[in-house]
Write an enzyme that holds these catalytic residues in place. Structure first.
Site, PDB file in Angstrom:
ATOM      1  N   SER A  84       0.847  -1.204   0.000  1.00 10.75           N
ATOM      2  CA  SER A  84       0.000   0.000   0.000  1.00 10.75           C
ATOM      3  C   SER A  84       0.871   1.238   0.000  1.00 10.75           C
ATOM      4  O   SER A  84       1.990   1.232   0.520  1.00 10.75           O
ATOM      5  CB  SER A  84      -0.871   0.023   1.259  1.00 10.75           C
ATOM      6  OG  SER A  84      -0.082   0.313   2.398  1.00 10.75           O
ATOM      7  N   ASP A  85       0.354   2.319  -0.564  1.00 10.26           N
ATOM      8  CA  ASP A  85       0.962   3.611  -0.298  1.00 10.26           C
ATOM      9  C   ASP A  85       0.712   3.915   1.185  1.00 10.26           C
ATOM     10  O   ASP A  85      -0.159   3.309   1.825  1.00 10.26           O
ATOM     11  CB  ASP A  85       0.376   4.694  -1.196  1.00 10.26           C
ATOM     12  CG  ASP A  85       1.318   5.890  -1.334  1.00 10.26           C
ATOM     13  OD1 ASP A  85       2.244   6.025  -0.495  1.00 10.26           O
ATOM     14  OD2 ASP A  85       1.139   6.690  -2.262  1.00 10.26           O
TER      15      ASP A  85
END
Ligand code: NAG
Ligand code: NAG
Ligand code: NAG
Ligand code: NAG
Ligand code: NAG
Ligand code: NAG
Ligand code: NAG
Ligand code: NAG
Ligand code: NAG
Length: 886
Positions: free
Chosen positions: A310-311
């Site tokens: 994930s960012d």
């Protein structure tokens, strides 16, 4: 991702979204018959598939990695490793320990039992972030401007080796999203070009280069992340915007495949070890829990064998995200930094124990992560992480945020090697010569008085690193702002470098670096034989505001009051050279036609050697050969796309109504004349194009991929008794840290998860580990291997007809010939070095993919039965040779 101070906590995203499984919908609205009134393009497909509030269909189960393509060896090692792991050890690989709780911007748990230290994930795409004695490389947009795949590889390898030298396992880059849908997009400079083919080549070569140094890459941001505004609820709230969820990029299936997904196919084919999902939603489902983009497009169609991370704070759920294809959450905390809780960690352990996440899915997450590791590194015993992202002090806390573990955190290892030469060279070789009246350039150095002007020629008087994450525009623009930055080891200004050249040649030199001092500038310009004016336009990431710009630029004109200052110079000197440092297009129409401006150069965002690079071009030590990686339009409105600056609803809807028509594709479609077109750039010598030759190769017909995967494998066993998963006795916890263990044997109590996912709410097939059919367009990393068959070979002869050795980038454009296709599209290029009177052959292999179109009904590529024209030219408008594909 972002770096914020501990006090600037983020608001929690709307909790209703936490179990937001991707919804049913009309993704890609296949070939509607209706056209839509008011839509200026006659492409009905785009508009039908880019409606506000449209949704993204569910696609389950999450494909398990199989070690396809050249991943077999890495998978063999990963399986042997993961087979030994306990449930908690697997969970540890998937979960960051928390923001500022370990040394790297992202750090997973470790496996002490097997002497496997935590994975260190570190920004940025231009060099190692948040440390010292590292290099700052030219930005991605400059790499694209070189049109030299070798430069992309060399820069990648050098950046990778610097990360390696600091103990980093994964560099967070390179960037192919944003692609550059809008000219003002704040992070376009981190990526390459608004053309997917040019981006794809540079992305792939950067990945290979970085990984050749034994460092994983995180190819980012996946996907549709085309603007900064409203990317996250929390950072929008910091500016007073009250939105309920991240903006949604609404796009149709053709546009997805032919534009935004294209470079990711190249990146996956190049062996990208991880892909970072983005903050935005895609068709109203968060990219990091969108089963269509992760399960179906990335792991299914593109056959991605690595892992999805994930960012930072881009995760919005646990079970939903995992079933949709997310493999690792960063920095580990849920929607708020240092919240002390996580969607993964103990929640993931519980989700496996209560049967919501199948054991095979957790095993697949661990396998994918370890396969990525073994794809580039062979030995689990690595060098130490020898720096801290949170301080440059030698001694500080190991667990910085909570002030625990006082120790030596920085060894100050110098990883710069001789990379300055490469940086200087790429800086010069990415500088685009746009205007050069009567051979104004190159300068000789013998001009009696050389005058240099503009804030952008000089230093930031507080030092090159004085603004956190380069969040200001003071002095020359060597780097833009945000998490895509790193600390300068030094910054050579144009003022310094040009003065060095002039003094060595015996000339007189003066500079005037205050754009407010109009009279002083005018007086100096009147005396100068040549005036060189530096102007810039900056941008960056949303979490920092600079002069009212929230990441995305508010305008496409100059900053620092450069227009007025430039007028003071041009009004007094008929030999003014304009140098532009910018993150993207700047409107130059008035300067292109100003007779007193005799030359214009675009120098982009060149990194630490900025001044030396531009001086090399100005004085002819390097003959320019770069080409624009985007269009410089006459008017902002000519681009046809723009940033959504004001929310148009609680969940901002960004409808990609233009479909594939961004940048030159829209200028060509509407017959608009740009100031300088995509692919344009001049040299100090001249080239002739001749002798176009097209050969059709004998290749078998396309066969859609077929067959079935193996059933989902599992590795190792675990006890189903919660009592076997409690924290070990006497274990000393670091506060706020994410651990895989449970506090109590009551699973509901242990997870404290208010979003109870009832068995019936799990999407159909999400837990199904039986053999699955391969997608027709899939089958190997990058997609169906037959897409890359070479169908045609196009050749042309390029001759250097001028007096100097030079470099030229011939470009191949193709028209696919369909009624809604772009007028022409880039499909090949090569940077050639040619001696005076010498000739070289330009050679492009045209693949099946290059002439294919996406069929959203069949969900496969096909070659439309139309005449396909080809052009070879020196830009997207200077099309010197023309032919037809037989
Ligand atoms: C358009 O509509 C007609 C009549 O409903 C149908 O026969 C045809 O297949 C449609 N065309 C496409 C491309 O969907
Ligand atoms: C999208 O949904 C929002 C919230 O339900 C609604 O206010 C808006 O009118 C919808 N827009 C369209 C174009 O349907
Ligand atoms: C998980 O990682 C943490 C942090 O590195 C470590 O303290 C812990 O021992 C690890 N747990 C297991 C089960 O290995
Ligand atoms: C599990 O996730 C939920 C959010 O869905 C959160 O409220 C809870 O605190 C998490 N539990 C742990 C142990 O982190
Ligand atoms: C299983 O655990 C997960 C993670 O805490 C939770 O979200 C989910 O609701 C639980 N499901 C059941 C059926 O208990
Ligand atoms: C792995 O690295 C360690 C420490 O550098 C070294 O002692 C060991 O020999 C290496 N093992 C292999 C198989 O290369
Ligand atoms: C360029 O040079 C030619 C020949 O010396 C001259 O006639 C012309 O005016 C020059 N053009 C400009 C714009 O200075
Ligand atoms: C464009 O934006 C920059 C940076 O905020 C600002 O300095 C400049 O004045 C703006 N230009 C115009 C014409 O408003
Ligand atoms: C060009 O420069 C000369 C001075 O060399 C000046 O007289 C003239 O007005 C300038 N022209 C423009 C259009 O600024």
């Amino acid at each position: 991702m972002r770096l914020i101070t501990n006090t600037a906590l983020l608001a929690v995203a709307g909790s209703a979204l936490a179990q937001d499984f991707s919804k049913d919908g009309n993704y890609g609205a296949p070939f509607p018959n209706t056209t839509y009134p008011g839509f200026e393009s006659n492409n009905p497909y785009a508009i039908a598939g880019s409606l506000s509030n449209q949704t993204s269909p569910p696609k389950y189960p999450s494909p398990w990695g199989e070690g396809r393509g050249d991943w077999a060896t890495a998978y063999t090692k990963a399986r042997a490793f993961v087979r030994q792991l306990t449930l908690e050890e697997k969970v540890n690989l998937t979960t960051g320990t928390g923001w500022e709780l370990d040394r790297c911007v992202g750090q997973t748990g470790s496996i002490p039992r097997l002497a496997f230290r935590a994975l260190c994930l570190q920004d940025s795409p231009v060099g190692v972030r948040d440390t010292d004695f590292n290099s700052v490389f030219p930005a991605g947009v400059n790499v694209a401007a070189t049109w030299d795949s070798g430069a992309a590889y060399a820069r990648g390898q050098a950046m990778g080796s610097e990360h390696k030298g600091k103990g980093v396992d994964m560099q967070l880059g390179p960037v192919a999203g944003p692609l550059g849908r809008t000219a003002a997009g704040g992070r376009n400079w981190e990526g390459f070009s608004s053309d997917p083919v040019l981006t794809g080549v540079m992305f792939a070569e950067s990945i290979k280069g970085i990984q050749s140094a034994g460092v994983m890459t995180s190819a980012k941001h996946f996907i549709g992340y085309e603007q900064e505004h409203f990317r996250l609820v929390g950072d929008a709230a910091n500016y007073g915007f009250d939105i309920a969820a991240s903006n949604s990029a609404n796009l149709d299936d053709i546009t997805m495949h032919e534009m935004y997904l294209w470079p990711f196919a190249d990146g996956v084919r190049a062996g990208a070890t991880s892909v970072m999902c983005s903050y935005n939603q895609v068709n109203n489902s968060h990219a990091c829990q969108n089963s269509y983009v992760m399960n179906y497009l990335l792991k299914g169609e593109l056959g991605f064998q690595g892992f999805v991370v994930s960012d930072w704070l881009g995760t919005n759920s646990g079970v939903a995200s995992v079933l949709a294809g997310l493999d690792m959450t960063m920095p580990g905390d849920s929607n708020v930094y240092d919240s002390g809780d996580s969607y993964f960690g103990a929640n993931l352990t519980v989700a496996v124990l209560n049967g919501t996440v199948p054991a095979w899915r957790l095993d697949d997450m661990a396998i994918r992560i370890m396969a990525g590791f073994y794809f580039v590194e062979t030995n689990v015993t690595r060098g130490p992480i020898n720096f801290s992202s949170w301080t440059l002090d030698t001694y500080n806390y190991e667990h910085y945020y909570v002030g625990e573990g006082w120790t030596q955190v920085n060894d100050h290892v110098n990883v710069r090697s001789d990379h300055a030469n490469l940086i200087r060279s790429i800086g010069a070789r990415s500088t685009v010569l746009l205007k050069n009246v009567n051979n104004t350039l190159p300068l000789t150095g013998n001009e009696p008085l050389t005058a240099v002007f503009g804030n952008d020629a000089g230093p930031n008087s507080d030092g090159p690193n004085s603004c956190s994450d380069r969040g200001c525009d003071e002095g020359t623009l060597g780097m833009a702002w945000g998490s895509g930055s790193s600390n300068f080891p030094y910054l050579v200004t144009p003022d310094t470098a040009i003065q060095n050249t002039v003094l060595a040649a015996g000339g007189a030199y003066e500079s005037s670096l205050d754009n407010n001092a109009l009279d002083t500038m005018g007086a100096l310009a009147r005396r100068a034989n040549v005036s060189i004016f530096f102007a810039n336009s900056d941008s960056g990431e949303f979490y920092i505001e600079v002069d009212g710009n929230l990441g995305d630029r508010n305008n496409l004109t100059f900053w620092q009051g450069a227009d007025e200052a430039l007028a003071a110079v041009t009004g007094n000197c008929s030999n003014t050279i304009l140098v532009v440092h910018s993150t993207g297009p700047v409107l130059l129409e008035q300067y292109a036609s100003n007779p007193n401006i005799t030359a214009i150069l675009w120098a982009g965002v060149p990194g630490q050697e900025s001044g030396n690079s531009i001086a090399d071009v100005l004085y002819g030590r390097v003959n320019p050969g770069a080409k624009l990686p985007f269009t410089i339009g006459a008017n902002r409105s000519d681009y046809g796309t723009d940033i959504l600056y004001t929310p148009n609803g609680a969940v901002p809807q960004i409808d990609f109504r233009e479909g594939v028509f961004i940048d030159y594709r829209t200028f060509d479609r509407h017959n608009e004349t740009p100031t300088y077109e995509f692919g344009f750039g001049m040299s100090y010598t001249t080239f002739n194009y001749s002798d176009l030759r097209i050969t059709k190769l004998n290749v078998s017909d396309y066969v859609p991929y077929s067959g079935y995967t193996s059933p989902a494998p599992t590795y190792g066993n675990f006890s189903s008794d919660p009592a076997d998963h409690l924290f070990p006795a006497n274990f000393t916890r670091v506060p706020d840290y994410q651990y895989p263990w449970l506090n109590t044997t009551n699973l509901t109590e242990a997870s404290k998860d208010p979003h109870y996912a009832a068995p019936g709410s799990i999407p159909l097939n999400a837990q199904n580990g039986s053999a699955q059919p391969y997608p027709k367009a899939g089958g190997a990393p990058g997609g169906n291997p037959m897409l890359y068959d070479v169908l045609y070979r196009v050749r042309a002869t390029i001759t250097n007809t001028g007096p100097l050795a030079g470099e030229e980038v011939p470009q191949l454009y193709i028209s696919r010939g369909g009624p809604y296709d772009p007028v022409r599209e880039l499909r090949g290029f090569e940077r050639l070095s040619i001696q005076p009177n010498g000739s070289t052959t330009f050679n492009v292999d045209v693949t099946r993919r290059d002439v294919s179109s996406w069929d959203p009904v069949a969900q496969d590529w096909y070659v439309r039965n139309t005449t396909k024209r080809v052009w070879v030219g020196s830009s997207s408008r200077r099309l010197l040779l023309e032919g037809v594909l037989p």
